[in-house]
Scaffold this motif. Structure first.
Motif, PDB file in Angstrom:
ATOM      1  N   MET A 197       0.517  -1.240  -0.354  1.00  0.00           N
ATOM      2  CA  MET A 197      -0.033  -0.048   0.034  1.00  0.00           C
ATOM      3  C   MET A 197       0.863   1.820  -0.034  1.00  0.00           C
ATOM      4  SD  MET A 197      -2.799   1.514   2.689  1.00  0.00           S
ATOM      5  CE  MET A 197      -3.951  -0.289   2.548  1.00  0.00           C
ATOM      6  N   LYS A 198       0.643   2.084  -0.932  1.00  0.00           N
ATOM      7  CA  LYS A 198       1.815   2.956  -0.609  1.00  0.00           C
ATOM      8  C   LYS A 198       0.718   3.966  -0.277  1.00  0.00           C
ATOM      9  CE  LYS A 198       3.748   4.901  -5.157  1.00  0.00           C
ATOM     10  NZ  LYS A 198       3.934   5.795  -6.520  1.00  0.00           N
ATOM     11  N   ILE A 199       0.981   5.168   0.722  1.00  0.00           N
ATOM     12  CA  ILE A 199       0.962   6.370   1.575  1.00  0.00           C
ATOM     13  C   ILE A 199       1.918   7.188   1.110  1.00  0.00           C
ATOM     14  CG2 ILE A 199       0.564   7.305   3.695  1.00  0.00           C
ATOM     15  CD1 ILE A 199       0.790   4.581   4.920  1.00  0.00           C
ATOM     16  N   SER A 200       1.011   8.332   0.886  1.00  0.00           N
ATOM     17  CA  SER A 200       2.125   9.867   0.171  1.00  0.00           C
ATOM     18  C   SER A 200       1.682  10.688   1.276  1.00  0.00           C
ATOM     19  CB  SER A 200       0.693   9.979  -1.554  1.00  0.00           C
ATOM     20  OG  SER A 200       1.088   9.060  -1.877  1.00  0.00           O
ATOM     21  N   VAL A 201       2.550  11.230   1.314  1.00  0.00           N
ATOM     22  CA  VAL A 201       2.756  12.431   2.401  1.00  0.00           C
ATOM     23  C   VAL A 201       2.471  13.731   1.756  1.00  0.00           C
ATOM     24  CG1 VAL A 201       2.828  13.113   4.412  1.00  0.00           C
ATOM     25  CG2 VAL A 201       3.261  10.880   3.778  1.00  0.00           C
ATOM     26  N   VAL A 202       1.341  14.302   1.961  1.00  0.00           N
ATOM     27  CA  VAL A 202       1.584  16.092   1.131  1.00  0.00           C
ATOM     28  C   VAL A 202       2.816  16.956   2.054  1.00  0.00           C
ATOM     29  CG1 VAL A 202       0.945  18.076   0.216  1.00  0.00           C
ATOM     30  CG2 VAL A 202      -0.095  15.307  -0.258  1.00  0.00           C
ATOM     31  N   THR A 203       3.710  17.365   1.695  1.00  0.00           N
ATOM     32  CA  THR A 203       4.234  19.258   3.045  1.00  0.00           C
ATOM     33  C   THR A 203       3.946  19.877   2.164  1.00  0.00           C
ATOM     34  OG1 THR A 203       5.292  17.583   3.861  1.00  0.00           O
ATOM     35  CG2 THR A 203       6.172  19.380   3.723  1.00  0.00           C
ATOM     36  N   ALA A 204       2.900  21.273   2.470  1.00  0.00           N
ATOM     37  CA  ALA A 204       3.046  22.388   1.314  1.00  0.00           C
ATOM     38  C   ALA A 204       4.084  23.340   2.554  1.00  0.00           C
ATOM     39  CB  ALA A 204       1.149  23.307   1.142  1.00  0.00           C
ATOM     40  N   VAL A 205       4.614  24.164   1.285  1.00  0.00           N
ATOM     41  CA  VAL A 205       5.873  24.230   2.335  1.00  0.00           C
ATOM     42  C   VAL A 205       6.365  25.744   1.803  1.00  0.00           C
ATOM     43  CG1 VAL A 205       7.550  23.490   1.203  1.00  0.00           C
ATOM     44  CG2 VAL A 205       7.719  24.371   3.460  1.00  0.00           C
ATOM     45  N   MET A 206       6.782  27.034   2.289  1.00  0.00           N
ATOM     46  CA  MET A 206       6.935  27.855   1.923  1.00  0.00           C
ATOM     47  C   MET A 206       8.254  28.278   2.857  1.00  0.00           C
ATOM     48  SD  MET A 206       7.103  30.566  -0.128  1.00  0.00           S
ATOM     49  CE  MET A 206       7.621  32.202  -0.934  1.00  0.00           C
ATOM     50  N   ASN A 207       9.404  28.458   2.735  1.00  0.00           N
ATOM     51  CA  ASN A 207      10.474  29.068   3.536  1.00  0.00           C
ATOM     52  C   ASN A 207      10.211  28.553   4.652  1.00  0.00           C
ATOM     53  OD1 ASN A 207      11.188  30.975   1.491  1.00  0.00           O
ATOM     54  ND2 ASN A 207      10.032  32.678   2.571  1.00  0.00           N
ATOM     55  N   GLY A 208      10.400  26.918   4.746  1.00  0.00           N
ATOM     56  CA  GLY A 208      10.456  26.216   6.136  1.00  0.00           C
ATOM     57  C   GLY A 208      11.501  26.404   6.573  1.00  0.00           C
ATOM     58  N   GLY A 209      12.634  26.702   6.755  1.00  0.00           N
ATOM     59  CA  GLY A 209      13.644  26.658   7.167  1.00  0.00           C
ATOM     60  C   GLY A 209      14.405  25.989   8.457  1.00  0.00           C
ATOM     61  N   LYS A 210      14.714  25.797   9.696  1.00  0.00           N
ATOM     62  CA  LYS A 210      14.646  24.451  10.167  1.00  0.00           C
ATOM     63  C   LYS A 210      13.957  23.523  10.634  1.00  0.00           C
ATOM     64  CE  LYS A 210      18.860  27.919  12.151  1.00  0.00           C
ATOM     65  NZ  LYS A 210      19.885  27.951  13.742  1.00  0.00           N
ATOM     66  N   ALA A 211      12.883  24.392  10.857  1.00  0.00           N
ATOM     67  CA  ALA A 211      12.050  23.214  11.200  1.00  0.00           C
ATOM     68  C   ALA A 211      11.529  21.894  10.189  1.00  0.00           C
ATOM     69  CB  ALA A 211      10.578  24.193  11.454  1.00  0.00           C
ATOM     70  N   LEU A 212      12.121  22.637   9.304  1.00  0.00           N
ATOM     71  CA  LEU A 212      11.229  21.053   8.524  1.00  0.00           C
ATOM     72  C   LEU A 212      12.313  19.933   8.211  1.00  0.00           C
ATOM     73  CD1 LEU A 212      10.499  20.300   5.041  1.00  0.00           C
ATOM     74  CD2 LEU A 212      11.859  21.685   4.390  1.00  0.00           C
ATOM     75  N   SER A 213      13.339  19.770   8.758  1.00  0.00           N
ATOM     76  CA  SER A 213      14.534  18.821   8.167  1.00  0.00           C
ATOM     77  C   SER A 213      13.758  17.903   9.958  1.00  0.00           C
ATOM     78  CB  SER A 213      16.075  19.046   9.418  1.00  0.00           C
ATOM     79  OG  SER A 213      15.824  19.693  10.681  1.00  0.00           O
ATOM     80  N   ARG A 214      13.591  18.290  10.727  1.00  0.00           N
ATOM     81  CA  ARG A 214      12.444  17.656  11.484  1.00  0.00           C
ATOM     82  C   ARG A 214      11.072  16.766  11.206  1.00  0.00           C
ATOM     83  NH1 ARG A 214      13.932  21.414  15.633  1.00  0.00           N
ATOM     84  NH2 ARG A 214      11.831  22.698  15.155  1.00  0.00           N
ATOM     85  N   ALA A 215      10.682  17.365  10.567  1.00  0.00           N
ATOM     86  CA  ALA A 215      10.066  16.478   9.805  1.00  0.00           C
ATOM     87  C   ALA A 215      10.402  15.690   8.631  1.00  0.00           C
ATOM     88  CB  ALA A 215       8.549  17.855   8.847  1.00  0.00           C
ATOM     89  N   VAL A 216      11.175  15.995   7.572  1.00  0.00           N
ATOM     90  CA  VAL A 216      12.208  15.014   6.520  1.00  0.00           C
ATOM     91  C   VAL A 216      12.481  14.036   7.851  1.00  0.00           C
ATOM     92  CG1 VAL A 216      13.081  14.937   4.749  1.00  0.00           C
ATOM     93  CG2 VAL A 216      11.289  16.854   5.024  1.00  0.00           C
ATOM     94  N   GLU A 217      13.464  14.321   8.526  1.00  0.00           N
ATOM     95  CA  GLU A 217      13.526  12.880   9.052  1.00  0.00           C
ATOM     96  C   GLU A 217      12.869  12.172  10.117  1.00  0.00           C
ATOM     97  OE1 GLU A 217      16.857  12.394   9.170  1.00  0.00           O
ATOM     98  OE2 GLU A 217      17.181  14.164   7.183  1.00  0.00           O
ATOM     99  N   SER A 218      12.036  13.035  10.215  1.00  0.00           N
ATOM    100  CA  SER A 218      11.274  11.901  10.678  1.00  0.00           C
ATOM    101  C   SER A 218      10.466  11.071   9.819  1.00  0.00           C
ATOM    102  CB  SER A 218       9.696  12.602  11.611  1.00  0.00           C
ATOM    103  OG  SER A 218       9.208  13.713  10.387  1.00  0.00           O
ATOM    104  N   LEU A 219       9.803  11.280   8.900  1.00  0.00           N
ATOM    105  CA  LEU A 219       9.192  10.876   7.612  1.00  0.00           C
ATOM    106  C   LEU A 219      10.624   9.836   6.797  1.00  0.00           C
ATOM    107  CD1 LEU A 219       6.616  10.227   5.798  1.00  0.00           C
ATOM    108  CD2 LEU A 219       7.668  12.161   4.058  1.00  0.00           C
ATOM    109  N   LYS A 220      11.707  10.315   7.043  1.00  0.00           N
ATOM    110  CA  LYS A 220      12.653   9.254   6.463  1.00  0.00           C
ATOM    111  C   LYS A 220      12.594   7.779   7.441  1.00  0.00           C
ATOM    112  CE  LYS A 220      16.138  11.156   4.805  1.00  0.00           C
ATOM    113  NZ  LYS A 220      17.745  12.225   4.536  1.00  0.00           N
ATOM    114  N   ALA A 221      12.676   8.557   8.205  1.00  0.00           N
ATOM    115  CA  ALA A 221      12.403   6.959   9.583  1.00  0.00           C
ATOM    116  C   ALA A 221      11.624   5.898   9.315  1.00  0.00           C
ATOM    117  CB  ALA A 221      13.145   7.908  11.193  1.00  0.00           C
TER     118      ALA A 221
END
Length: 249
Positions: A1-25
């Motif tokens: 089952m493929k799950i698509s996770v949508v992130t809408a971002v504009m100038n995400g700054g430092k906070a974006l890394s926590r979101a991406v790393e939690s997804l990669k984990a």
């Protein structure tokens, strides 16, 4: 089952890394990260190019606001199940999407949701509010209940049949969408009794008193539009937030 996770971002700054790393984990093996960038001018695009999810679909183009960007991302998603991960949120544990996939194996279920923690922007390990969603029942909509939106994952057919987010809302498009899907859409949800998302405090809805007033007006508009109550529902919705500051059971 493929799950698509949508992130809408504009100038995400430092906070974006926590979101991406939690997804990669995540332990679930079939994930698509659909990133809808609004034309960032900081290092958001550089970060994504260097550290983005291995299965990332990135587009950077101007949009008409957060809900327009989310709609664009959903339209690009190819997974059978679609959820959101905001740039300043993070998935709470590596098994979140595995739990979503397991629950969605039931063909009678249209979507799933779980619990949410609000954390300090400066100290993400410090929990300020805990939102225990509980089981859904239709009568609870009139009491101001809603599933925590960042934890909600829906089959792609829900958006095709009941519509995406109404871009005439600037803050409460998520509440309007959920009321539509649950009332006229009659979708069937399953509750996952665990914290699925950790969300940083200080979002668009409570940055200022003017924003809080605008959100209340938009919430009331959605309540009346979908005929789930009136002013009492709006009051109950706002009062329900107080218990989220109590000790977690």
């Amino acid at each position: 089952m493929k799950i698509s996770v949508v992130t809408a971002v504009m100038n995400g700054g430092k906070a974006l890394s926590r979101a991406v790393e939690s997804l990669k984990a995540q332990t679930h093996p079939d994930i698509e990260h659909v990133v809808q960038d609004g034309g960032s001018t900081d290092r958001t695009l550089d970060y994504l190019a260097d550290h983005g999810h291995p299965n990332m679909a990135l587009t950077s183009t101007p949009d008409g606001g957060i809900y327009d960007a989310i709609n664009k991302g959903i339209a690009r998603a190819t997974g059978g199940v679609i959820g959101l991960l905001h740039a300043d949120d993070m998935l709470a544990s590596p098994d979140v999407l595995a739990q979503v996939a397991q629950a969605m194996e039931d063909p009678a279920i249209d979507g799933v949701y779980g619990d949410l923690e609000y954390v300090s922007r400066d100290a993400p390990d410090r929990v300020i509010r805990y939102w225990r969603a509980g089981e859904y029942a239709p009568y609870r909509l009139k009491q101001g209940w809603m599933p925590p939106h960042p934890t909600l994952y829906l089959r792609r057919e829900v958006f095709a049949d009941a519509g995406m987010y109404d871009t005439s809302y600037r803050i409460s498009g998520d509440y309007d969408g959920m009321l539509r899907w649950l009332s006229s859409g009659q979708i069937r949800l399953k509750y996952i009794p665990q914290v699925m998302v950790r969300m940083q405090m200080g979002g668009a809805s409570n940055r200022s008193f003017a924003q809080m007033i605008r959100k209340s007006r938009e919430d009331y508009r959605a309540i009346r539009r979908h005929k789930v109550g009136g002013m009492g529902t709006l009051i109950a919705k706002n009062l329900s937030k107080l218990q989220q500051f109590g000790k977690r059971a």
